[in-house]
Design a protein around this motif. Structure first.
Motif, PDB file in Angstrom:
ATOM      1  N   SER A 180       0.846  -1.185   0.000  1.00  0.00           N
ATOM      2  CA  SER A 180       0.000   0.000   0.000  1.00  0.00           C
ATOM      3  C   SER A 180       0.884   1.238   0.000  1.00  0.00           C
ATOM      4  N   GLN A 181       0.389   2.303  -0.654  1.00  0.00           N
ATOM      5  CA  GLN A 181       1.132   3.554  -0.739  1.00  0.00           C
ATOM      6  C   GLN A 181       0.728   4.454   0.416  1.00  0.00           C
ATOM      7  N   GLN A 182       1.704   4.870   1.213  1.00  0.00           N
ATOM      8  CA  GLN A 182       1.462   5.784   2.323  1.00  0.00           C
ATOM      9  C   GLN A 182       2.352   7.005   2.136  1.00  0.00           C
ATOM     10  N   SER A 186       6.230   3.256   0.049  1.00  0.00           N
ATOM     11  CA  SER A 186       5.357   2.092   0.036  1.00  0.00           C
ATOM     12  C   SER A 186       5.611   1.214   1.250  1.00  0.00           C
TER      13      SER A 186
END
Length: 376
Positions: A180-182, A186
């Protein structure tokens, strides 16, 4: 009008010379990225900004074309290439290229295209074996029975029912991780559907219940070589538990515990014991018979032997482990003074004492040590 902000030189940000090599650029970036990474500096806007700066500098200077344009025209030559103002520069495969080897282990970010495997190495097993003193000296063979996990024969270690195979996990695509991209980096976490294995067993084997292994009894012939000691470990490679889903088997270790002998004491490969003798035997000399581990041996005690003298029987000790030859047997003779005497014995000793003259003058312990060495 708002005042324009001068951007810091990329080489200055990374604290490197303009002639720095690719390796020096990467090393400098690693150091700064580790120092200012947001996960190490939560709720610290200044650290986050520095992290963005050094990442932007690295993205430009690590690319030969962008670096050449920057060296010639400065920030104007790469305007828009860094991308922090209008979107993240870490898109597509760039993130793994920049951070894969740096944060791969810390954040589980490396190897984005690597597929997971269900195979797991089997556990090592240990067995504690007690030995008699003589068994440790001469060696012994014993057959033991252990319980261990072995590959299921019905499913051939796959965990799936006959004719079925594990299916690729649709949730993670077989990688075992969900990404997931935060923000601008990633994060990967273990897939909750396949537990990180990358595949799912839809129809489990009825024998092993999908574990791929079953517990059985197994016999192993343990060969203990001559000359072992307590805590000696014997390793049998691949004789531990079978790995799950076709993984390699663990190892089997036998740890030895040797019982004490009734009168022999071991020091390395040498054996020691003490034999008491009487004053007449020490004064006149005598022959003693000793039951050694190799049979009966005759020990010659010369006349005038002092208490504590050591007599060495060469080659009568413990065999050298995995080598030729043996240690020695060292016998200490101690003159024993009787605690009770008959009237006749006392009279005879009085007569003897009148014929023997010894000065009872104090002396250092060193003198007696030298006397002992002379007779050793």
């Amino acid at each position: 009008m708002p005042t324009a902000t001068m951007k810091t030189d990329y080489y200055e940000i990374l604290s490197i010379e303009r002639t720095a090599s690719d390796g020096e650029i990467k090393t400098a970036y690693r150091k700064l990225a580790m120092q200012f990474h947001p996960d190490r500096n939560p709720n610290n806007p200044e650290a986050e900004e520095k992290f963005k700066e050094c990442s932007e500098a690295y993205q430009i200077l690590s690319d030969p074309d962008k670096r050449a344009a920057y060296d010639r025209y400065g920030h104007a030559g790469v305007n828009g290439a860094s991308g922090f103002g209008g979107g993240s520069p870490f898109q597509g495969g760039d993130l793994n290229d920049i951070f894969g080897d740096l944060f791969g282990e810390m954040f589980n970010m490396g190897g984005g295209n690597r597929r997971a495997t269900r195979q797991q190495r089997g556990r090592d097993l240990k067995f504690d074996m007690k030995l008699e003193f003589e068994e440790a000296v001469f060696g012994v063979e014993r057959e033991i029975t252990i319980r261990r996990a072995e590959a299921c024969e019905d499913c051939r270690g796959t965990g799936s029912a006959a004719g079925k195979q594990p299916e690729t996990c649709q949730q993670c695509g077989g990688r075992g991780q969900i990404r997931s991209q935060q923000g601008f980096f990633s994060v990967a976490r273990t897939c909750p559907i396949c537990s990180g294995t990358g595949s799912v067993i839809r129809t489990p084997c009825t024998t092993c219940k999908g574990d791929s292994r079953v517990t059985r009894e197994h016999k192993i012939l343990v060969k203990v070589p001559a000359g072992v000691e307590t805590d000696t470990r014997i390793r049998y490679s691949g004789e531990g538990e079978a790995g799950r889903f076709g993984g390699p088997a663990g190892d089997f270790y036998v740890v030895l515990d040797v019982k004490a002998h009734k009168f022999f004491e071991r020091d390395g490969d040498d054996l020691h014991c003490v034999i008491p003798i009487s004053f007449p035997q020490a004064a006149l000399g005598t022959d003693l018979e000793l039951e050694t581990l190799d049979g009966v041996e005759t020990i010659k005690v010369p006349e005038g032997t002092q208490s504590g003298r050591e007599i060495k029987l060469r080659g009568k000790g413990v065999p050298h482990l995995n080598s030729h030859g043996k240690g020695d047997l060292i016998v200490e003779v101690r003159v024993q003074t009787p605690s009770k005497l008959t009237r006749q014995q006392k009279e005879l000793l009085k007569q003897l004492s009148e014929t023997i003259s010894i000065e009872n003058t104090p002396a250092s312990r060193g003198i007696f040590s030298k006397v002992k060495e002379m007779f050793s």
